[in-house]
Design an enzyme around this catalytic site. Structure first.
Site, PDB file in Angstrom:
ATOM      1  N   SER A   1       0.949  -1.379  -0.062  1.00  0.00           N
ATOM      2  CA  SER A   1      -0.044   0.184  -0.049  1.00  0.00           C
ATOM      3  C   SER A   1       1.285   1.354   0.117  1.00  0.00           C
ATOM      4  O   SER A   1       0.569   2.334  -0.383  1.00  0.00           O
ATOM      5  CB  SER A   1      -1.215  -0.117   1.045  1.00  0.00           C
ATOM      6  OG  SER A   1      -0.513  -0.750   2.526  1.00  0.00           O
TER       7      SER A   1
ATOM      8  N   HIS B   1      -5.326  -3.693  -1.882  1.00  0.00           N
ATOM      9  CA  HIS B   1      -5.219  -2.905  -3.351  1.00  0.00           C
ATOM     10  C   HIS B   1      -5.043  -2.882  -4.093  1.00  0.00           C
ATOM     11  O   HIS B   1      -5.146  -2.520  -5.300  1.00  0.00           O
ATOM     12  CB  HIS B   1      -3.945  -1.754  -2.435  1.00  0.00           C
ATOM     13  CG  HIS B   1      -3.972  -1.202  -1.578  1.00  0.00           C
ATOM     14  ND1 HIS B   1      -4.698   0.058  -1.597  1.00  0.00           N
ATOM     15  CD2 HIS B   1      -3.884  -1.341  -0.321  1.00  0.00           C
ATOM     16  CE1 HIS B   1      -4.609   0.968  -0.285  1.00  0.00           C
ATOM     17  NE2 HIS B   1      -3.952  -0.062   0.944  1.00  0.00           N
TER      18      HIS B   1
ATOM     19  N   LYS C   1     -12.516  -0.160   0.273  1.00  0.00           N
ATOM     20  CA  LYS C   1     -11.995   0.362  -0.726  1.00  0.00           C
ATOM     21  C   LYS C   1     -12.780   0.390  -1.898  1.00  0.00           C
ATOM     22  O   LYS C   1     -13.425   1.018  -2.509  1.00  0.00           O
ATOM     23  CB  LYS C   1      -9.745   0.055  -1.193  1.00  0.00           C
ATOM     24  CG  LYS C   1      -9.211  -0.228   0.571  1.00  0.00           C
ATOM     25  CD  LYS C   1      -7.998  -0.562   1.018  1.00  0.00           C
ATOM     26  CE  LYS C   1      -7.598  -0.786   1.514  1.00  0.00           C
ATOM     27  NZ  LYS C   1      -7.116   0.236   2.741  1.00  0.00           N
TER      28      LYS C   1
HETATM   29  C1  LIG Z   1      -2.721  -3.688   2.639  1.00  0.00           C
HETATM   30  C2  LIG Z   1      -4.568  -3.263   3.762  1.00  0.00           C
HETATM   31  N1  LIG Z   1      -4.356  -4.039   4.618  1.00  0.00           N
HETATM   32  C3  LIG Z   1      -5.829  -4.257   5.341  1.00  0.00           C
HETATM   33  C4  LIG Z   1      -6.141  -2.976   5.253  1.00  0.00           C
HETATM   34  C5  LIG Z   1      -7.685  -2.806   6.479  1.00  0.00           C
HETATM   35  O1  LIG Z   1      -8.349  -3.286   5.704  1.00  0.00           O
HETATM   36  P1  LIG Z   1     -10.042  -2.394   6.339  1.00  0.00           P
HETATM   37  O2  LIG Z   1      -9.930  -0.952   6.268  1.00  0.00           O
HETATM   38  O3  LIG Z   1     -11.052  -3.465   5.471  1.00  0.00           O
HETATM   39  O4  LIG Z   1      -9.349  -2.415   7.385  1.00  0.00           O
HETATM   40  C6  LIG Z   1      -5.458  -2.292   4.491  1.00  0.00           C
HETATM   41  C7  LIG Z   1      -5.903  -0.795   5.104  1.00  0.00           C
HETATM   42  O5  LIG Z   1      -5.613   0.392   4.624  1.00  0.00           O
HETATM   43  C8  LIG Z   1      -4.790  -1.822   3.492  1.00  0.00           C
HETATM   44  O6  LIG Z   1      -4.299  -1.757   2.847  1.00  0.00           O
END
Ligand SMILES: Cc1ncc(COP(=O)(O)O)c(C=O)c1O
Length: 399
Positions: A187, A215, A246
């Site tokens: 990310s 992502h 997202k």
């Molecule tokens: C790679 C990744 N995994 C997990 C998450 C967490 O997602 P959630 O907002 O559904 O908890 C994010 C959120 O920023 C993320 O970028």
């Protein structure tokens, strides 16, 4: 008289402000979109949202949420196995599995919860989990939690370094279950995991591969089915976790997609699911409508890719050096945290909302502004944002 906690944190907060690392929240008065109304600022172009496909305010997605509120009410009023689970959750889970190409899936209140659930539920003290160095915070904390709960062994491999991973798997021959976990798209970098090599290595070591596609879902592959589709490997990843917060509508929620047995085992044993309410039906229905929209509109994914390519090329043309890549995450490295925050403030003054990230979210000395492109940015939006980058870049003597 302040208590010891208040006594400790008050000076820390003041220090954040002095260091220029204090995060000020910006409040929006309109739905997420390429342009939003920001309280006190008026119209602003958003270049830092995960609303990759622009579905957060897509009429069919919003309508589905409203209809579910009428059909199911506000929520489950308890955890699923105690109070019953809604048919909309079952429909959503079938759609998530279909989208990413696994036999089954189970939804969670967030992908954070999903990433906590996987190692902590599936591993035991005889097992090992190895995590990429640059994995998301939710994976890191999931691994820490698994170690505390199960006493499993844990290790970290150098980012994207398959030789290091190979060595660590070889050294762990005695472990019964070996689990490797990676982001599909990292990310903060926008880099794509080397999935073909990871699958080959995991097969050779009989390790279980877990890919967090938060992502990548809706973003990578011709039809937005994620990292596996990008590499022509749909159906080859053991466990995929992803978010509904997202590209898939942007509300909230996450899921684990896997075999029927893994999904069933998580239903029986995963604590974040056993002891916490299911997704609100509005969110489940909006997420389902987002998946259906994505399945019907692969051209949205193509538009996203084209927008990202255009923005990256134009930044290079201006003299910036964004990290190379092919995803809609386009970071420009600036060095110190305060520099990233300053650039983000100056861009906001020009009507462009791009977040600056510093330590500890990214390594020390690698603070950055991270641009995120949406399929619904028009050429005019992107050109206006690029003009702001040119002005601020010159002001800060970056270009
Ligand atoms: C790679 C990744 N995994 C997990 C998450 C967490 O997602 P959630 O907002 O559904 O908890 C994010 C959120 O920023 C993320 O970028």
């Amino acid at each position: 008289m302040t208590n010891p906690l208040e006594h400790r944190i008050a000076p820390e907060l003041e220090q954040f402000i002095r260091d220029g690392t204090y995060k000020r929240l910006n409040f929006l008065e309109s739905p997420q979109a390429a342009r939003v109304q920001m309280e006190g600022r008026g119209e602003v172009i958003i270049l830092s949202s995960n609303n990759y496909l622009g579905l957060a305010n897509e009429p069919s997605v919003v309508a589905a949420g409203k209809a579910a509120l009428d059909s199911f009410g506000a929520g489950t009023a308890s955890v699923r196995f105690i109070c019953g689970t809604f048919t909309i959750h079952r429909a959503l889970e079938a759609a998530c599995a279909r989208l990413v190409g696994t036999p089954a899936s189970l939804s969670f209140g967030s992908c954070w919860n999903a990433n906590e659930a996987v190692p902590g539920t599936l591993l035991t003290e005889n097992d090992l989990i190895i995590s990429d160095q640059l994995n998301h915070a939710s994976i890191i904390d999931g691994v820490r939690l698994a170690k505390a709960i199960t006493k499993c062994q844990t290790a970290v491999y150098q980012h994207g370094d398959l030789t290091d991973l190979d060595a660590k798997l070889t050294a762990a021959k005695d472990r019964r279950v070996k689990m490797v976990v990676t982001d599909g798209v990292f990310s903060m970098e926008g880099a794509i995991a080397k999935l073909p090599d990871l699958i080959e290595l995991c097969r050779r070591h009989q390790a279980v591969l877990v890919v967090d596609d938060s992502h990548a879902t809706g973003v990578l592959g011709k039809n937005g089915r994620g990292t596996a589709e990008h590499f022509g490997l749909v159906g080859e990843v053991d466990i995929i976790t992803s978010t509904l917060g997202k590209a898939l509508g942007g509300a909230a929620g996450g899921f684990v997609a896997a075999s029927a047995a893994v999904s069933d085992y998580l239903t029986q044993r995963a604590r974040p699911q056993l002891f916490s309410n299911a997704l609100p039906p509005t969110v489940a229905a909006s997420s389902l409508a987002s998946i259906e929209f994505l399945e019907a509109h692969p051209e949205r994914v193509a538009g996203l890719r084209e927008n990202a390519r255009y923005f990256r090329d134009q930044l290079l043309e201006l003299g910036f050096k964004p990290l190379p890549g092919e995803t809609p995450i386009i970071p420009v490295i600036l060095g110190e945290t305060a520099a990233a925050i300053r650039m983000s403030d100056l861009l906001l003054a020009e009507g462009v909302f791009v977040t600056g990230f510093g330590y500890p979210v990214v390594p020390q000395g690698q603070a950055r502004v991270r641009c995120q492109i949406s399929a619904t940015h028009t050429r005019e939006d992107l050109d206006q944002a690029l003009a702001a980058f040119r002005k601020v870049g010159r002001q800060l003597q970056l270009i």
